[in-house]
Design a protein around this motif. Structure first.
Motif, PDB file in Angstrom:
ATOM      1  N   MET A  97       0.988  -1.201   0.152  1.00 34.46           N
ATOM      2  CA  MET A  97      -0.102   0.033   0.160  1.00 34.46           C
ATOM      3  C   MET A  97       0.812   1.404   0.022  1.00 34.46           C
ATOM      4  O   MET A  97       2.011   1.469   0.368  1.00 34.46           O
ATOM      5  CB  MET A  97      -0.809  -0.015   1.270  1.00 34.46           C
ATOM      6  N   ASN A  98       0.248   2.433  -0.380  1.00 34.14           N
ATOM      7  CA  ASN A  98       1.026   3.409  -0.487  1.00 34.14           C
ATOM      8  C   ASN A  98       1.032   4.523   0.488  1.00 34.14           C
ATOM      9  O   ASN A  98       0.356   5.499   0.477  1.00 34.14           O
ATOM     10  CB  ASN A  98       0.737   4.461  -1.975  1.00 34.14           C
ATOM     11  N   ALA A  99       1.340   3.842   1.700  1.00 30.95           N
ATOM     12  CA  ALA A  99       1.209   4.723   2.937  1.00 30.95           C
ATOM     13  C   ALA A  99       2.278   5.755   2.822  1.00 30.95           C
ATOM     14  O   ALA A  99       3.217   5.692   2.238  1.00 30.95           O
ATOM     15  CB  ALA A  99       1.448   3.685   4.172  1.00 30.95           C
ATOM     16  N   ILE A 100       2.170   6.455   4.066  1.00 31.84           N
ATOM     17  CA  ILE A 100       3.227   7.813   4.114  1.00 31.84           C
ATOM     18  C   ILE A 100       4.663   7.232   4.559  1.00 31.84           C
ATOM     19  O   ILE A 100       4.732   6.526   5.717  1.00 31.84           O
ATOM     20  CB  ILE A 100       2.824   8.690   5.137  1.00 31.84           C
ATOM     21  N   PRO A 101       5.636   7.505   3.748  1.00 28.69           N
ATOM     22  CA  PRO A 101       6.876   6.788   3.994  1.00 28.69           C
ATOM     23  C   PRO A 101       7.596   7.531   5.278  1.00 28.69           C
ATOM     24  O   PRO A 101       7.246   8.518   5.600  1.00 28.69           O
ATOM     25  CB  PRO A 101       7.694   7.235   2.739  1.00 28.69           C
ATOM     26  N   VAL A 102       8.287   6.615   6.086  1.00 28.92           N
ATOM     27  CA  VAL A 102       9.102   6.886   7.394  1.00 28.92           C
ATOM     28  C   VAL A 102      10.524   6.979   6.878  1.00 28.92           C
ATOM     29  O   VAL A 102      11.096   6.175   6.459  1.00 28.92           O
ATOM     30  CB  VAL A 102       8.864   5.871   8.444  1.00 28.92           C
ATOM     31  N   LYS A 103      11.171   8.255   7.162  1.00 26.97           N
ATOM     32  CA  LYS A 103      12.414   8.392   6.643  1.00 26.97           C
ATOM     33  C   LYS A 103      13.220   8.724   7.795  1.00 26.97           C
ATOM     34  O   LYS A 103      12.806   9.347   9.044  1.00 26.97           O
ATOM     35  CB  LYS A 103      12.654   9.587   5.782  1.00 26.97           C
ATOM     36  N   SER A 104      14.549   8.275   7.716  1.00 28.25           N
ATOM     37  CA  SER A 104      15.356   8.552   9.058  1.00 28.25           C
ATOM     38  C   SER A 104      16.653   9.318   8.450  1.00 28.25           C
ATOM     39  O   SER A 104      17.338   8.792   7.789  1.00 28.25           O
ATOM     40  CB  SER A 104      16.002   7.286   9.620  1.00 28.25           C
ATOM     41  N   LYS A 105      17.057  10.338   9.074  1.00 28.52           N
ATOM     42  CA  LYS A 105      18.271  11.288   8.697  1.00 28.52           C
ATOM     43  C   LYS A 105      19.144  10.969   9.864  1.00 28.52           C
ATOM     44  O   LYS A 105      20.145  11.753   9.899  1.00 28.52           O
ATOM     45  CB  LYS A 105      17.568  12.625   8.445  1.00 28.52           C
ATOM     46  N   ILE A 106      19.050  10.235  10.696  1.00 26.80           N
ATOM     47  CA  ILE A 106      19.942   9.972  12.068  1.00 26.80           C
ATOM     48  C   ILE A 106      20.222   8.401  12.154  1.00 26.80           C
ATOM     49  O   ILE A 106      19.264   7.710  11.898  1.00 26.80           O
ATOM     50  CB  ILE A 106      19.486  10.818  13.179  1.00 26.80           C
TER      51      ILE A 106
END
Length: 272
Positions: free
Chosen positions: A1-10
């Motif tokens: 499913m095209n759910a909101i992506p979770v990004k990590s910058k740390i």
């Protein structure tokens, strides 16, 4: 499913990261950061910054503050300049926790000169591998300076209790799969009645109300920022069936999910 992506910058083993804000004009897709706070201090730029279901004009000098789990995206019309400070909750003492859970998402500064100089020095010392103890002190001072310069204040009439913020953090991390307050109380190793009292004293709301608020916020975000069907959103949020989700949403907004989505899309088109 095209759910909101979770990004990590740390990195997973980092508790703090400071970097210059990317000086590019490029719209970002809605995304979230799961387990750290993000403090953005902008000295230049123009455009829009959407956080959850609010869109703010970028009018530097200003500050944006994101708590774990919030959804956001940028749409700049002028090159931004500033700094991004990422940090985890364990870096804060009790006073720092009070500050971060009461800071608004956007703070417009009348004069950011002193604060920007402090952030620049913070970044320079971070680059020089200054001790974490000193960097923690910088962060604490910056958070307090933000309160001072914004005219905000810590609500001293609200009894501070670290358990309340621990509960809020647990809700942010687990609202999709843990729906029973007793389960949160078990994670906090206390009776549900005690958790209820703590939440009421700290916010005037029951644990169930706080949990429902978080689920509702994510529902709105998914409806306005993804192509997921109502059925898929209900499944993403772990509702037993679509009708249960529709009933939950309507009770809390007086709108059906479908009508809310139509209104959100119409509003977005007007702002373009």
């Amino acid at each position: 499913m095209n759910a909101i992506p979770v990004k990590s910058k740390i990195a997973s083993d980092q508790v703090l990261k400071i970097s210059p804000f990317k000086e590019v004009i490029k719209p970002t897709v809605p995304h979230k950061h799961a387990d750290y706070f993000e403090l953005i201090v902008l000295s230049q730029g123009a455009g829009f910054h959407t956080i959850d279901d609010y869109t703010f004009d970028v009018t530097p000098p200003d500050i944006y503050f994101l708590k774990p789990g919030q959804t956001h995206c940028w749409d700049f019309s002028r090159i931004p300049k500033g700094f991004v400070i990422l940090f985890r909750e364990e870096l804060l003492n009790s006073e720092g926790l009070e500050v971060v859970y009461q800071l608004p998402a956007h703070i417009s500064l009348a004069d950011g000169g002193i604060l920007f100089e402090l952030v620049k020095r913070f970044y320079q010392d971070y680059q020089s591998n200054t001790s974490l103890t000193i960097l923690k002190t910088y962060l604490q001072l910056i958070l307090l300076k933000i309160l001072e310069q914004s005219g905000a204040f810590i609500q001293r009439d609200v009894t501070f209790n670290a358990v309340y913020y621990q509960f809020k953090s647990l809700v942010n991390e687990n609202y999709q799969r843990i729906k029973k307050i007793q389960d949160y109380a078990d994670l906090l190793k206390m009776p549900a009645s005690r958790l209820n009292l703590i939440c009421r004293n700290a916010s005037g709301k029951t644990p169930s109300m706080l949990l429902n608020e978080r689920i509702l916020l994510e529902s709105k975000t998914l409806l306005s920022n993804t192509p997921l069907s109502i059925k898929e959103i209900a499944a993403t949020l772990d509702f037993s069936d679509t009708s249960h989700f529709v009933k939950f949403f309507k009770i809390n907004t007086n709108l059906t999910p479908g009508l809310y989505r139509e209104l959100a899309f119409a509003s977005a088109k007007k702002s373009v």
